[in-house]
Design an enzyme around this catalytic site. Structure first.
Site, PDB file in Angstrom:
ATOM      1  N   LYS A   9       0.805  -1.178   0.283  1.00  0.00           N
ATOM      2  CA  LYS A   9      -0.508  -0.179   0.062  1.00  0.00           C
ATOM      3  C   LYS A   9       0.446   1.173  -0.183  1.00  0.00           C
ATOM      4  O   LYS A   9       1.643   1.361   1.139  1.00  0.00           O
ATOM      5  CB  LYS A   9      -0.891  -0.430   1.130  1.00  0.00           C
TER       6      LYS A   9
ATOM      7  N   ARG B  13      -3.419   8.928  -5.441  1.00  0.00           N
ATOM      8  CA  ARG B  13      -4.081   8.067  -6.624  1.00  0.00           C
ATOM      9  C   ARG B  13      -4.411   8.533  -7.679  1.00  0.00           C
ATOM     10  O   ARG B  13      -5.080  10.038  -8.300  1.00  0.00           O
ATOM     11  CB  ARG B  13      -5.110   7.477  -6.359  1.00  0.00           C
TER      12      ARG B  13
ATOM     13  N   LYS C 182      -7.233  -3.728   3.289  1.00  0.00           N
ATOM     14  CA  LYS C 182      -6.507  -2.758   3.670  1.00  0.00           C
ATOM     15  C   LYS C 182      -5.847  -3.148   5.156  1.00  0.00           C
ATOM     16  O   LYS C 182      -6.923  -2.642   6.117  1.00  0.00           O
ATOM     17  CB  LYS C 182      -6.902  -1.260   3.800  1.00  0.00           C
TER      18      LYS C 182
HETATM   19  P1  AMP Z   1      -7.020   4.877   2.368  1.00  0.00           P
HETATM   20  O1  AMP Z   1      -6.865   6.027   1.613  1.00  0.00           O
HETATM   21  O2  AMP Z   1      -6.935   4.458   3.355  1.00  0.00           O
HETATM   22  O3  AMP Z   1      -8.712   4.380   2.686  1.00  0.00           O
HETATM   23  O4  AMP Z   1      -6.683   3.430   1.602  1.00  0.00           O
HETATM   24  C1  AMP Z   1      -7.575   3.500  -0.059  1.00  0.00           C
HETATM   25  C2  AMP Z   1      -6.390   4.218  -1.044  1.00  0.00           C
HETATM   26  O5  AMP Z   1      -4.666   3.384  -1.178  1.00  0.00           O
HETATM   27  C3  AMP Z   1      -6.239   3.977  -2.256  1.00  0.00           C
HETATM   28  O6  AMP Z   1      -7.442   4.892  -2.968  1.00  0.00           O
HETATM   29  C4  AMP Z   1      -4.817   4.601  -2.964  1.00  0.00           C
HETATM   30  O7  AMP Z   1      -4.568   5.808  -3.384  1.00  0.00           O
HETATM   31  C5  AMP Z   1      -4.057   3.587  -2.561  1.00  0.00           C
HETATM   32  N1  AMP Z   1      -3.149   2.264  -2.603  1.00  0.00           N
HETATM   33  C6  AMP Z   1      -2.080   2.486  -1.639  1.00  0.00           C
HETATM   34  N2  AMP Z   1      -1.971   1.902  -3.039  1.00  0.00           N
HETATM   35  C7  AMP Z   1      -2.396   0.629  -3.504  1.00  0.00           C
HETATM   36  C8  AMP Z   1      -2.523  -0.664  -4.598  1.00  0.00           C
HETATM   37  N3  AMP Z   1      -1.842  -1.444  -4.466  1.00  0.00           N
HETATM   38  N4  AMP Z   1      -3.907  -0.662  -4.846  1.00  0.00           N
HETATM   39  C9  AMP Z   1      -5.103   0.168  -4.520  1.00  0.00           C
HETATM   40  N5  AMP Z   1      -4.728   1.469  -3.449  1.00  0.00           N
HETATM   41  C10 AMP Z   1      -3.988   1.388  -2.912  1.00  0.00           C
END
Ligand code: AMP
Length: 593
Positions: free
Chosen positions: A252, A257, A425
């Site tokens: 992650k 994004r 996540k």
């Molecule tokens: P969160 O913002 O904490 O809900 O985490 C989701 C975000 O992690 C996504 O919107 C992406 O911007 C980011 N992200 C980072 N690595 C990845 C990955 N391998 N696959 C999907 N999203 C990712």
């Protein structure tokens, strides 16, 4: 069609806070419209002439609009100042002053049709260069002159970007399915919106071709797609269990994004808020163009700042230099970035969103040649908790936030606009505090005292309840602000001041100032606990208690990549509360304030 009929519907929407009533007002109205007018009216109800992702510049300054109102209503500067102080909303001011003028309408006034309004708004939008302010004023005055008080209220609100009649996109989708389909068609209509981000297009397609045409809609280049989001779970064994014993895991990355739309060599990049970010990452756009082997593609990836010497990833703060509006040339040079691609939504003419994750991932590797600026997220297929823990350790070693587990099941399609357990996540923070960070919306502020006198001292923060579509408070936030941020706060917030509690805000605490939910801040907290005053998940865990954050602290990160509806949801707060689990017995836990 007369603009008065449209303004009358907006007026009826504004006075009700019942979503059911709004839906019924809208659906009855929608049924009477031609598909083309329906499209325009759907945009207008959101204060726009185009879909959300279309860069639009109606933006007339309050001063300019008030000048037009003063001249048409024959009001002097002094009288104008007085109403401006009292009302603070150009729409209300125009309504009051134009009401006074009633009966003195010019004999030469033409009826105000929807077409005339749209034509002049388009002229205002396109006025550029020298004398553009004068021309905007002229086009605006032409329609304002022929408006009645209610029409004037909405014209002023539309051009100043204050058009908030309370009917959000979900209410419009409800009304569209009520008008042109059945309840059972609602998910297909919502999917059409999620894969196009264009409410007007969905409305027109539905009104002209019925639900069958809606089901045929596919992702297309340059129509951004609402992003798919991840749920969270507190441990790797629980994730594996939920995924049926096997899943893909990816690092992650902590960056920005980006959704890239590549069409025969031209590339557009969109943020998760649908803003055009091509000029922020011109190097990435160019590299994606070069490395893409298909004629067309839509991919998603995370842009991360990298050390030009070692190629190693740098902390998030570095990539934020690329979010600026100006001085991009310098930032591109000083802060090199790399995109780590993790999904493909269109390949050639094939809508990839309907394929399971495994197939999308293989297609992504097929369609792109990799380079030092374009890579794939690190991924492994994981079948045991040990493998998962080891992968998580490697992710942290590479300075990533944690991992994302992705389902490999046949149903693991790309669910545009939804958060679900197909992606889960797991972050380093969960190990330490059992809670993730929260992205919360500012809904109010308290005047500061002592050292903070004359400034905002604390903010009232809310999470979004997807069911009621209201913002429910979870904490009063007064920690983590440095002097510069405190000084900046009025600039950031004052454009969104609301005289009363906005009807989409659910709060018991009374701040000194209310805001329309707009600005999202990242907040961490020690714990989630039952709260006698906050309204998130009110009555769900315990009668008469909501959930609140204990010891909330601003991380310093303004989430300007997220719109208010993309903030942490009440459901997520509830899930995180449950993740804290037995360690935090509600009866023993101290109430948050
Ligand atoms: P969160 O913002 O904490 O809900 O985490 C989701 C975000 O992690 C996504 O919107 C992406 O911007 C980011 N992200 C980072 N690595 C990845 C990955 N391998 N696959 C999907 N999203 C990712």
């Amino acid at each position: 069609m007369l603009f008065a009929d449209v303004a009358d519907v907006f007026d009826r929407l504004e006075v009700t806070s019942s979503r059911l009533e709004m839906t019924s007002i809208l659906s009855e109205f929608f049924k009477t419209l031609e598909p083309g007018s329906l499209r325009d009216i759907v945009y207008l109800s959101q204060g726009k002439l185009h879909p959300d992702f279309y860069p639009q510049e109606l933006g007339m300054a309050d001063k300019l609009v008030l000048r037009a109102v003063a001249s048409i209503s024959g009001t002097t500067g002094k009288a104008m100042d007085e109403v401006w102080k009292r009302e603070g909303d150009p729409g209300k001011i125009a309504e009051v002053l134009i009401k006074k003028r009633a009966g003195q309408m010019s004999l030469f006034s033409e009826p105000l049709t929807l077409d005339r309004v749209l034509k002049n708004l388009a002229l205002i939008e396109n006025a550029e260069g020298r004398d553009s302010q004068d021309r905007k004023m002229k086009y605006f005055s032409q329609i304002l002159r022929d408006s009645d008080p209610v029409e004037a209220r909405y014209l002023c609100r539309i051009v100043t970007g204050r058009m908030r009649v309370g009917a959000g996109s979900m209410t419009i989708l409800d009304a569209l399915s009520e008008a042109f389909g059945t309840k059972g068609d609602r998910p297909d209509i919502e999917r059409a919106f999620n894969i196009t981000c264009d409410l007007g297009l969905v409305a027109e397609t539905l009104a002209s071709g019925g639900v069958d045409r809606i089901r045929e809609m596919k992702v297309t280049v340059n129509n951004p797609i609402k992003v798919m989001l991840a749920e969270r779970l507190p441990s790797i064994p629980m994730i594996l269990d939920r995924m049926g014993g096997k899943c893909a895991m990816e690092f992650k990355y902590d960056g920005i994004r980006v959704q890239a739309h590549i069409d025969k060599g031209s590339v557009k990049l969109y943020s998760r808020r649908l803003e055009d970010m091509t000029s922020n990452f011109p190097d990435i756009a160019e590299e994606l163009r070069k490395q893409c082997k298909a004629e067309r593609a839509i991919i998603e990836g995370e842009c991360v700042a990298v050390d030009p010497k070692t190629g190693g990833m740098l902390p998030f703060q570095n990539v934020t230099h690329r979010r600026k509006k100006h001085g991009m040339d310098k930032a591109v040079e000083e802060y090199p970035v790399k995109i780590f691609m993790f999904d493909i939504l269109l390949a050639g003419d094939e809508d990839m969103t309907v394929f399971p994750f495994g197939e999308r991932r293989s297609k992504l590797s097929e369609v792109f040649d990799l380079s030092d600026k374009v890579g794939l997220t690190a991924m492994e297929i994981i079948g045991t908790a040990e493998e998962g823990e080891a992968f998580f350790g490697r992710a942290l070693g590479m300075k990533c936030e944690g991992i994302l587990a992705k389902s490999l099941a046949p149903e693991s399609v790309y669910r545009a606009g939804s958060r679900g357990f197909l992606w889960i996540k797991y972050k380093k923070d969960y190990e330490e505090s059992l809670t993730d960070s929260f992205d919360l919306v500012v809904v109010g502020a308290f005047h500061g005292r002592g050292k903070r006198a004359g400034k905002y001292g604390a903010l009232l923060m809310a999470a979004f309840d997807e069911e009621s579509r209201k913002y429910c408070t979870v904490c009063k936030l007064g920690t983590g602000f440095d002097d510069a941020f405190l000084a900046e706060l009025p600039d950031i917030l004052d454009g969104y001041i609301s005289e009363d509690r906005p009807h989409m805000v659910d709060a018991q605490m009374m701040p000194d100032v209310w805001f329309l939910p707009t600005i999202v801040l990242e907040v961490v907290a020690a714990e989630i606990s039952l709260s006698p005053i906050h309204t998130a998940a009110l009555g769900i865990v315990k009668e008469d208690a909501g959930l609140g954050l204990r010891f909330p602290r601003f991380t310093g990160r303004i989430r300007d990549d997220k719109g208010p509806e993309e903030c942490t949801t009440v459901n997520e707060v509830l899930e995180m509360y449950e993740m804290q689990g037995r360690d935090c017995d509600p009866e023993n836990s101290r109430a948050s304030d």
